[in-house]
Design an enzyme around this catalytic site. Structure first.
Site, PDB file in Angstrom:
ATOM      1  N   SER A  87      13.987  13.370  71.668  1.00 32.49           N
ATOM      2  CA  SER A  87      14.108  11.982  71.226  1.00 32.49           C
ATOM      3  C   SER A  87      12.751  11.389  70.861  1.00 32.49           C
ATOM      4  O   SER A  87      11.932  11.083  71.731  1.00 32.49           O
ATOM      5  CB  SER A  87      14.751  11.133  72.329  1.00 32.49           C
ATOM      6  OG  SER A  87      14.826   9.781  71.919  1.00 32.49           O
TER       7      SER A  87
ATOM      8  N   ASP B  54      16.567   7.987  66.483  1.00 32.90           N
ATOM      9  CA  ASP B  54      17.401   6.799  66.689  1.00 32.90           C
ATOM     10  C   ASP B  54      17.042   5.726  65.672  1.00 32.90           C
ATOM     11  O   ASP B  54      15.881   5.310  65.581  1.00 32.90           O
ATOM     12  CB  ASP B  54      17.197   6.245  68.105  1.00 32.90           C
ATOM     13  CG  ASP B  54      17.817   7.128  69.164  1.00 32.90           C
ATOM     14  OD1 ASP B  54      19.024   7.388  69.074  1.00 32.90           O
ATOM     15  OD2 ASP B  54      17.092   7.550  70.081  1.00 32.90           O
TER      16      ASP B  54
ATOM     17  N   GLY C  80      20.302   1.423  73.554  1.00 36.03           N
ATOM     18  CA  GLY C  80      19.379   0.430  73.027  1.00 36.03           C
ATOM     19  C   GLY C  80      17.931   0.640  73.426  1.00 36.03           C
ATOM     20  O   GLY C  80      17.028   0.382  72.641  1.00 36.03           O
TER      21      GLY C  80
ATOM     22  N   GLY D 120      14.784   4.995  78.754  1.00 38.19           N
ATOM     23  CA  GLY D 120      14.564   4.809  80.180  1.00 38.19           C
ATOM     24  C   GLY D 120      15.628   3.995  80.885  1.00 38.19           C
ATOM     25  O   GLY D 120      15.443   3.617  82.046  1.00 38.19           O
TER      26      GLY D 120
ATOM     27  N   ASP E 220      23.539  11.952  75.780  1.00 31.96           N
ATOM     28  CA  ASP E 220      22.420  11.117  75.340  1.00 31.96           C
ATOM     29  C   ASP E 220      22.186   9.996  76.339  1.00 31.96           C
ATOM     30  O   ASP E 220      23.071   9.175  76.585  1.00 31.96           O
ATOM     31  CB  ASP E 220      22.761  10.541  73.962  1.00 31.96           C
ATOM     32  CG  ASP E 220      21.593   9.841  73.293  1.00 31.96           C
ATOM     33  OD1 ASP E 220      20.552   9.641  73.945  1.00 31.96           O
ATOM     34  OD2 ASP E 220      21.734   9.489  72.104  1.00 31.96           O
ATOM     35  N   GLY E 221      20.991   9.982  76.940  1.00 30.93           N
ATOM     36  CA  GLY E 221      20.604   8.890  77.824  1.00 30.93           C
ATOM     37  C   GLY E 221      20.419   9.335  79.256  1.00 30.93           C
ATOM     38  O   GLY E 221      21.376   9.777  79.909  1.00 30.93           O
TER      39      GLY E 221
ATOM     40  N   GLY F  25      14.514  12.895  76.625  1.00 31.22           N
ATOM     41  CA  GLY F  25      13.536  11.823  76.497  1.00 31.22           C
ATOM     42  C   GLY F  25      12.651  11.719  77.714  1.00 31.22           C
ATOM     43  O   GLY F  25      12.152  12.728  78.233  1.00 31.22           O
TER      44      GLY F  25
END
Length: 220
Positions: free
Chosen positions: A7, A34, A141, A144, A175-176, A197
Site C-alpha cells: 500500500s 488508493d 479512509g 493505521g 485490506d486494512g 501497510g
C-alpha cells in the site's frame, strides 16, 4: 499462490520513487494505489497524475483501489492494462456495470470492494464479472485504522459462499490492519491477496526486504 500488494498510501511521499524500487527488490507482487475523493471517504490520497506516473515508473503491476463515489469521473483518465487490478466499491453511487466493461476492455482485472457492513450475498449479481473481492477489515479512509472486531470471520464466510456458488476462481483480497499474525489466519480463511501497510511491511525500524520476507513466512 499468496500475493503481497504493498500500500503506497503508507509510503514516504517525499521518497516514493526510491521506496518503490526497494519494494520491487524486496519481492512484493503488486503496488496498491488508493484513490480517494473526500466524498466516499473523508480523505484524499493519490491523484490521477500520481497513479499514472507510478504506472510508468514501475515494472510491477498495479492494484488500483477507487474509494470514490463516482468512479467514472476518474477511471477513464487512469493508465492501467493487462496484469493490473482496478477495484470499485459496491457502495458507490453509480451502477457498477457502467465501469466493468471499460476495465475489461483495457485488459485489467475487475475487483469489487466491500465495506465492513456489506455482505457477499448483497453483491451476488455482479459475481459473474468479478475477478477479485476486496474485503475491508477497517472503516476505510485512513492508514493505521483499527481492525473491526469479528470482521475476519467475514473472509471465511465469503470464501465459502464463492466456492458453493461456482466462483472458486475469484480471489479474495483483504485490506486494512493486515498484520503478519492476522494474515496467517486470513490465509486459512481463504484470502490469497494481502494489502500490506503499516501493520506489516511499512515499519520505521525494518527495511523492506526484511519486513516482506517476514510477511511471506507468515502466509507460507
Amino acid at each position: 499462490m499468496n500475493k503481497i500488494s504493498a500500500s503506497l498510501m503508507c509510503a514516504d511521499l517525499l521518497n516514493m520513487g526510491a521506496q518503490i524500487k526497494e519494494l520491487e527488490t524486496a519481492g512484493v507482487d503488486y503496488l496498491h494505489l488508493d484513490v480517494m475523493d473526500s466524498v466516499f471517504v473523508p480523505n484524499i490520497t493519490l491523484g490521477i497524475d500520481t497513479v499514472n506516473q507510478i504506472k510508468a515508473f514501475t515494472k510491477l503491476p498495479i492494484d488500483i483501489h477507487l474509494l470514490v463515489d463516482k468512479p467514472s469521473r476518474i477511471i477513464r483518465s487512469l493508465n492501467f492494462g493487462s496484469g493490473d487490478f482496478v477495484t470499485i466499491h459496491a457502495e458507490c453511487s453509480e451502477r457498477i456495470m457502467e465501469n466493468v466493461a471499460f476495465i475489461k476492455q483495457k485488459g485489467a482485472a475487475f475487483g469489487l470492494a466491500l465495506n465492513p457492513d456489506t455482505t457477499i450475498e448483497e453483491v451476488a449479481k455482479y459475481l459473474p464479472y468479478v475477478d477479485m473481492i476486496n474485503i475491508m477489515l477497517i472503516v476505510p479512509g485512513f492508514a493505521g485504522s483499527t481492525l473491526i472486531h469479528g470482521i475476519m470471520e467475514k473472509v471465511k464466510a465469503t470464501r465459502e459462499f464463492l466456492d458453493e456458488h461456482g466462483y472458486k476462481d475469484i480471489i479474495i483480497e483483504v485490506d486494512g490492519s493486515v498484520s503478519n499474525e492476522r494474515a496467517s489466519i486470513l490465509k486459512n480463511y481463504g484470502s490469497s491477496m494481502f494489502v500490506c501497510g503499516t501493520s506489516s511491511i511499512f515499519k520505521k525500524d525494518i527495511d523492506f526486504k526484511t519486513s516482506v520476507n517476514k510477511f511471506k513466512e507468515s502466509v507460507r
